[in-house]
Design an enzyme around this catalytic site. Structure first.
Site, PDB file in Angstrom:
ATOM      1  N   CYS A 113     -54.738  15.619 -13.692  1.00  0.00           N
ATOM      2  CA  CYS A 113     -54.771  16.818 -14.535  1.00  0.00           C
ATOM      3  C   CYS A 113     -54.111  18.010 -13.840  1.00  0.00           C
ATOM      4  O   CYS A 113     -52.897  18.072 -13.762  1.00  0.00           O
ATOM      5  CB  CYS A 113     -56.195  17.113 -14.989  1.00  0.00           C
ATOM      6  SG  CYS A 113     -56.243  18.204 -16.434  1.00  0.00           S
ATOM      7  N   HIS A 221     -57.804  12.111 -17.266  1.00  0.00           N
ATOM      8  CA  HIS A 221     -58.871  12.090 -16.252  1.00  0.00           C
ATOM      9  C   HIS A 221     -59.349  10.661 -16.007  1.00  0.00           C
ATOM     10  O   HIS A 221     -60.368  10.235 -16.559  1.00  0.00           O
ATOM     11  CB  HIS A 221     -60.042  12.975 -16.688  1.00  0.00           C
ATOM     12  CG  HIS A 221     -59.792  14.431 -16.495  1.00  0.00           C
ATOM     13  ND1 HIS A 221     -60.202  15.117 -15.366  1.00  0.00           N
ATOM     14  CD2 HIS A 221     -59.142  15.331 -17.271  1.00  0.00           C
ATOM     15  CE1 HIS A 221     -59.830  16.387 -15.465  1.00  0.00           C
ATOM     16  NE2 HIS A 221     -59.188  16.545 -16.618  1.00  0.00           N
ATOM     17  N   GLU A 223     -60.794   9.512 -13.416  1.00  0.00           N
ATOM     18  CA  GLU A 223     -62.017   9.444 -12.601  1.00  0.00           C
ATOM     19  C   GLU A 223     -63.261   9.228 -13.446  1.00  0.00           C
ATOM     20  O   GLU A 223     -64.284   8.750 -12.945  1.00  0.00           O
ATOM     21  CB  GLU A 223     -62.170  10.722 -11.754  1.00  0.00           C
ATOM     22  CG  GLU A 223     -62.672  11.952 -12.477  1.00  0.00           C
ATOM     23  CD  GLU A 223     -61.605  12.713 -13.235  1.00  0.00           C
ATOM     24  OE1 GLU A 223     -61.870  13.863 -13.664  1.00  0.00           O
ATOM     25  OE2 GLU A 223     -60.491  12.180 -13.412  1.00  0.00           O
TER      26      GLU A 223
END
Length: 253
Positions: A113, A221, A223
């Site tokens: 990001c 994202h 993660e």
């Protein structure tokens, strides 16, 4: 086997609007620990406390995370406006030269990001302050309502370059991801190769051409739920493998 040590970029944060700290989202830590099988350490985004040479020597890789503050447009030759949002000048001053140093030295790096945007700016690229204001573009920002799980839910496909590095990692030229960003690439920087686009043409996956080590970044994202997501997991696994190989070479040198 000694686990790689990964530096994760911290972010300026205030507790109760009065106590300054450096913070990092837990999902970044879990993704690195569980999927990369590495030791995750938060690196404060404070250039006065860190030396680029020392960071490159100590860590086997870095994750440049997402963050609410955006890169100051002075870093890419433009004037700040209200549309650019808030800034974190300390993070700008640390991460941009650190990314360049890591790429030069072959230290594996992964951008997420804001980190994706830092990769582009670090190599001379520019950013749009607000993607959703551009004709024909979709709203890539986090949905304002719903649970945190709903906000990080899959939202659109990414079409990847056939035969590119990302297709090799994911085993497909189309992947489904979340979307939680306002800014995006305007002009790609020197050596920045765009290998993935959202349906509206927004760049979403990049690599640094000629980098001797792993140097990839994504606008989404990964993660979030990295251990279970079919796209996130192979990305972090590839990053982990790159760090282990790089660390082994450095120890043997």
């Amino acid at each position: 086997m000694v686990r790689p040590v990964v530096g994760i970029s911290g972010n300026a944060h205030m507790i109760n609007d009065e106590y300054a700290v450096q913070a990092c989202g837990l999902h970044n830590l879990y993704a690195v620990s569980e999927v990369c099988e590495a030791t995750a350490l938060v690196v404060p985004a404070l250039p006065d406390l860190n030396q680029i040479d020392e960071l490159c020597a100590v860590f086997d890789g870095f994750v440049f995370t997402g963050a609410r503050p955006n890169i100051h447009p002075e870093e890419y030759g433009e004037t700040a406006t209200p549309a650019h949002g808030d800034f974190d000048r300390d993070r700008d001053r640390l991460t941009l030269p650190l990314i360049r140093a890591c790429v030069e030295r072959g230290v594996p790096v992964l951008g997420i990001c804001r980190g994706f945007q830092e990769f582009n700016v670090a190599f001379g690229g520019t950013l749009y302050p607000e993607i959703r204001d551009l004709p024909g573009r979709m709203n890539h920002r986090m949905p304002p309502d719903g649970t945190i799980e709903e906000k990080f839910a899959h939202r659109h496909d990414i079409t990847l370059t056939k035969g590119g590095m990302f297709e090799g990692i994911f085993g497909s030229d189309v992947v489904l991801t979340n979307s939680l960003h306002g800014q995006g690439i305007k002009e790609a920087g020197e050596r920045v190769v765009v290998e993935g686009h959202a349906p509206d043409g927004t760049p979403e996956a990049i690599r640094i051409e000629g980098a001797p080590g792993f140097a990839l970044a994504v606008q989404w994202h990964p993660e979030w739920n990295a251990a279970n997501d079919p796209v996130s997991r192979p990305l972090f696994e590839a990053f982990g493998q790159a760090m282990r190989e790089s660390a082994a070479q450095r120890r043997a040198a």
